[in-house]
Structures are given as C-alpha cells and as structure tokens.
Scaffold this active site. Structure first.
Site, PDB file in Angstrom:
ATOM      1  CD  GLU A   1       0.132   9.365   7.392  1.00 40.85           C
ATOM      2  OE1 GLU A   1       1.186  10.005   7.539  1.00 40.85           O
ATOM      3  OE2 GLU A   1      -0.098   8.290   7.980  1.00 40.85           O
TER       4      GLU A   1
ATOM      5  NE  ARG B   1       9.528   1.103  15.295  1.00 45.73           N
ATOM      6  CZ  ARG B   1       9.035   2.179  14.694  1.00 45.73           C
ATOM      7  NH1 ARG B   1       8.731   2.130  13.413  1.00 45.73           N
ATOM      8  NH2 ARG B   1       8.833   3.298  15.366  1.00 45.73           N
TER       9      ARG B   1
ATOM     10  NE  ARG C   1      -0.957   5.195  11.911  1.00 53.88           N
ATOM     11  CZ  ARG C   1      -0.112   4.248  12.299  1.00 53.88           C
ATOM     12  NH1 ARG C   1       1.195   4.500  12.353  1.00 53.88           N
ATOM     13  NH2 ARG C   1      -0.552   3.034  12.623  1.00 53.88           N
TER      14      ARG C   1
ATOM     15  CD  GLU D   1      -2.494  -1.299   2.705  1.00 55.61           C
ATOM     16  OE1 GLU D   1      -3.393  -2.146   2.841  1.00 55.61           O
ATOM     17  OE2 GLU D   1      -2.142  -0.535   3.632  1.00 55.61           O
TER      18      GLU D   1
ATOM     19  CE  LYS E   1       9.737   2.982   9.111  1.00 49.93           C
ATOM     20  NZ  LYS E   1       9.462   4.094  10.045  1.00 49.93           N
TER      21      LYS E   1
ATOM     22  NE  ARG F   1       3.682   8.175  15.337  1.00 46.52           N
ATOM     23  CZ  ARG F   1       4.293   7.403  14.434  1.00 46.52           C
ATOM     24  NH1 ARG F   1       4.348   7.778  13.186  1.00 46.52           N
ATOM     25  NH2 ARG F   1       4.837   6.262  14.794  1.00 46.52           N
TER      26      ARG F   1
ATOM     27  CE  LYS G   1       6.020   5.221   6.199  1.00 47.32           C
ATOM     28  NZ  LYS G   1       5.787   6.654   6.481  1.00 47.32           N
TER      29      LYS G   1
END
Length: 521
Positions: A260, A373, A216, A209, A379, A231, A211
């Site tokens: 986002e 994470r 965020r 997808e 990413k 975030r 970025k």
C-alpha cells in the site's frame, strides 16, 4: 463478427438468473469469435474494455446521441478501435473530439447497440457477465478445466488475454502461463469480520497486520528495473519515483511485492485523507505531482509472492512473512503473529491510534490466493452508520433495468449549514450497494409513489427520479472524506444500505454537522 451479436448475448445473459445459463450463453458466443475479436469481446461483456477507463462523461455521451440505425453494421473490431481512440484523446478540445467520434459511431448503431454503448463507454455496464462467469465460459468454450483457466488468469493478470490463449491454442499453452516478474498478478482480496476476536476464533494462529487507507500497489523488480501497478493492474511507475528508488535499495534482485502507498503528513507523521493520497498517486500530471507532496509518499508492504527465482504464491504466510520482513525492513507492515484475542485487538488499537482504518487477520498457514477473496484473510474495520434521507434515485442498468437503484443521499441541514440540495437537506453521496432484489422491488414502488419529476438521459428509465424527501434509510460507511462536489464539503466512503427506517421521520435524520464531524474525527 457484428457488434450486435455481443449486444444480443449481453441481453441474453442479463435475462437469465442461473449461472450455468449465463456461462453457456457466453461460451456459445466465444466459440464463434475470430482470434482478434476475443479480447475486445470479453472486455465488452464483462464491462471492462481492454483500453481501461475511456474517460467519457454522461454529458458528452448524451450530446453525441443520434437517431438509431435501422440495420446493424458495426463490427467488434470497429468498436474496439473507436474505444482505443477515445481512451487516447485528451487535452484541450478533447470533449468535442470525443463527442464527434461517438456521434459518428452512434449514427450507425441500432437502438440496442446505442444503449449498450452508452453503458459501456460511461462505465455503468452491469449485465451479469462478470469475471467469474466469463472464466467459466472460457473453460467451457475451450474445453479446458476451469481450475487451469482460473490459475492462468490469477498469474497472467488479464482475463481477456488468457481467454485468447485458451480459445486459440491449447491446454498446455494455458498451463504455461506462470508468474513472471514484470507482469502483474491478480491481487488477493480479504473477506470481512466483525472483530479481531471473531477472526482469530475462526482462523486460529494468524498474522494481525495494520490495514492502511492508501492505494494498493504491486511492485515488481528485476535487477534495476522496477514496475509499479495498481490493484487494477495499471502501470503507475512514473508517478511513484520515490517508491521505485526505495525498492531498488532492498537486498533482493528479483521479487514481487504486494503493499500500500499513502501520503503521510510530514509534520504529524499521520496519513492524510484517502482522496489526498489517491489524487496524488493517480494524478495524470505525472510523477512530479507526487514528488512535490512534501516528499511524503510512503509505501508499506504486506506480502511477498516471488523472491530471486522462487515463487512463493503457494507458500504459507508463516514462510512468506519472515522473508518479507528481511527484504523490506522498516517498510514491512506493522503487526504480530498470535492466536490470542487481546494481542490481536491491541494491534487494531495501535492501527486506529496511528490514523489507519483497521487490521487484516491472515491465517498463518494460508497461501497467496491471487485474484480471490478467500476466507483466509479477514479485514476488520470499525463500521459507522448514518440515518439519511433519499433525495433522488437513478434507474438501474443491466440486471437492474426497470428498477430504481442508485440512491442520492442527504443529511439534514441545520442552522449555519451550507446551501441545501433541496427542502432542508444537504446531499452527501450516492450508493447502490447492499440492495437485494426484494429491496429493489420495494424501493422502486416506494419512490415512484414519491416521485416529483424525472430527468431522462437517453430515453425512458435511463435517468434520475427526484422524490419527495420523506424516506429515511440507514447507511453503513467506512468513513467520510472531503468533497468539492457536494455542498456540505463532505462525501461518504463505501456507503451501503443497511435497512430502510420507516420508524423515523425525515426530521430525525442525522444532521450535516454529524457527517462533517466524522471527517474531523
């Protein structure tokens, strides 16, 4: 409890390297706290006060400095109350009021307490008691399994709140903390991969997808009530009325979206620079600031963790993604599901061509790991490097006390360059990222040998050491943005040290025109 006990525990944590030793030191303090002291103390020790950003600059802090008190008298409750007042002080004359308030507190603080407060209020506290260690300490002090505490923090949003529940109630109360529409959830984070091909080779079939380079957001809807969080779990609903109105048109009645928000140029359809999105969405001037930006705030949603009474946090991407697309329609993030490298690389190419920063590759079978994470999200962003010259270095805090840490970076001036910082170099940013202990030791020795002068903030080893501009360092960065702070009009984004270039003289550092061209590109 006296505040000095928190300060002493912070010093103890900073002085040991083992994670279990840090955990045990924190747990020992947590067991002694009164119920109302738990949330403030957890915030102090993690460097994240529950009041959020206090909004006090180093100049105000330095101006408020007082001779240290001989004996400690400040309590945790008093410091918590002072931070609340400081955080709520704004407008004309607020700097003076903050200085006066800080001065009154510092007049009662010992030297150790003052040093701690300088870092806490200024946002520079780095003593090693971060969220992961504190979570383990809460589990140890409460005798509740760490897995139970971690999940409650993920779903409950705040470490300090869960700590209070764990230490004042029981395991059942912690287990009862569940996803609740209207209460923010810790966002899932992504690890990095060098390429889409590499990520797919490790993860197999995945959603690839776009970025985006925006802000965020986490959006909660319960009926017509919509709440939008950053975030960091700050409520910014009033600043994004267009997003709230759009979300009210979605077919569901109760859901939690991850996404986002960014500002799009209405003429080109391309995203504006990151700081333009950030300055509008984070503006303290209220919703009107964003709404006035040519009606161009646009959200894209890339995950769905709750829908109409059904928690999806443990469901795989293969279940969440189709539901997300059905709910959000055109606001669903562009991408594809594939295990083929060429198809994944094509998504990356389309994202970059549209002005975005890269892609996220998500394993199709992965759940939503709130607050973690994990390796299931990767990413992929093009990495740029520059060879820059170190102009100055700041003394470190907490675990880095006694080492020169934060680097001031300059690009080489050329004919027609703006006013230089000094000796033919234009400052373009700072970084303390990417520094191992060995590099910290080496650069401390190196830059002290190159030192020309030192500006102290609050005593020895607390300020900036200005050095001869001789040392070249290779810096990785995600990009360049416009800046009014630096004379070259540009600033580095997410800069980190790759290596020192002893093979290059400063005359071979990258020129300011190269840095400026990266923004133009």
């Amino acid at each position: 409890m006296l505040f000095v006990e928190v300060v002493a525990t912070s010093a103890q944590v900073a002085g040991v390297s083992g994670r279990s030793d840090k955990r045990d030191a924190l747990a020992a303090l947590l067991r002694r706290l009164e119920p109302q002291e738990i949330e403030p103390a957890v915030g102090f020790l993690t460097g994240e006060p529950r009041q959020g950003r206090i909004g006090v600059g180093w100049r105000t802090i330095a101006s408020a400095e007082q001779p240290p008190a001989a004996e400690p008298s400040l309590t945790i409750d008093e410091i918590d109350e002072v931070l609340t007042v400081l955080a709520g002080t704004a407008g004309t004359g607020s700097a003076g009021r903050k200085q006066e308030l800080l001065g009154a507190v510092l007049a009662r603080a010992t030297a150790e307490e003052s040093a701690f407060l300088f870092q806490l209020v200024g946002g520079g506290l780095r003593q090693g008691a971060l969220a992961g260690v504190m979570t383990d300490a809460v589990a140890t002090a409460s005798e509740i399994p760490a897995t139970v505490v971690r999940r409650a923090i993920m779903l409950g949003g705040r470490l300090d709140t869960v700590a209070r529940i764990a230490l004042t109630e029981d395991r059942a109360a912690v287990e009862a903390v569940a996803l609740e529409v209207g209460r923010p959830v810790q966002p899932m984070l992504a690890s990095t991969a060098a390429s889409v091909t590499e990520a797919l080779a490790e993860l197999g079939e995945s959603a690839v997808e776009w970025k985006l380079d925006g802000i965020r957001i986490q959006v909660h809807r319960a009926g017509d009530e919509v709440t939008i969080y950053t975030r960091n779990l700050n409520d910014i609903t009033e600043r994004l009325p267009q997003v709230a109105d759009l979300v009210r048109t979605f077919p569901g009645s109760s859901f939690v979206l991850d996404g986002e928000a960014l500002v799009v140029d209405p003429a080109s359809g391309r995203p504006v620079a990151f700081q333009d999105s950030a300055s509008g969405i984070r503006s303290d001037e209220g919703a009107g600031t964003v709404e006035a930006a040519a009606g161009s705030v646009q959200p894209f949603f890339f995950d769905l963790v709750h829908l109409d009474g059904r928690d999806l946090i443990d469901e795989p991407v293969s279940v969440r993604r189709p539901l997300l697309a059905d709910l959000t329609g055109a606001s669903c993030i562009p991408g594809t599901v594939t295990d083929q490298a060429d198809a994944g690389e094509a998504v990356l190419a389309s994202a970059l061509a549209s002005g975005h920063e890269g892609v996220v590759v998500k394993a199709i079978g992965s759940p939503y790991l709130a607050g973690r994470r994990g390796k299931a999200w990767r990413k992929v962003k093009p990495v740029h490097t520059l060879d820059l010259v170190v102009l100055a270095v700041e003394w470190g805090h907490g675990r880095r006390t006694g080492w020169l840490s934060n680097l001031h970076l300059g690009a080489r001036a050329v004919d027609g360059s703006p006013a230089t910082t000094r000796d033919g170099f234009v400052m373009v940013g700072k970084t303390f990222k990417g520094l191992t202990d060995d590099l910290l030791r080496w650069q401390t020795e190196r830059f002290l040998a190159l030192a020309e002068r030192e500006d102290q903030w609050s005593g020895p080893q607390t300020g900036v050491v200005w050095v001869q501009p001789e040392q070249v360092v290779e810096i990785a960065l995600d990009g360049v943005q416009r800046s009014t702070r630096y004379p070259g009009g540009v600033a580095l984004r997410f800069a980190r040290v790759v290596r020192y270039r002893d093979d290059k003289p400063p005359e071979e550092a990258d020129p300011i025109t190269t840095v400026q061209a990266m923004r133009a590109g």
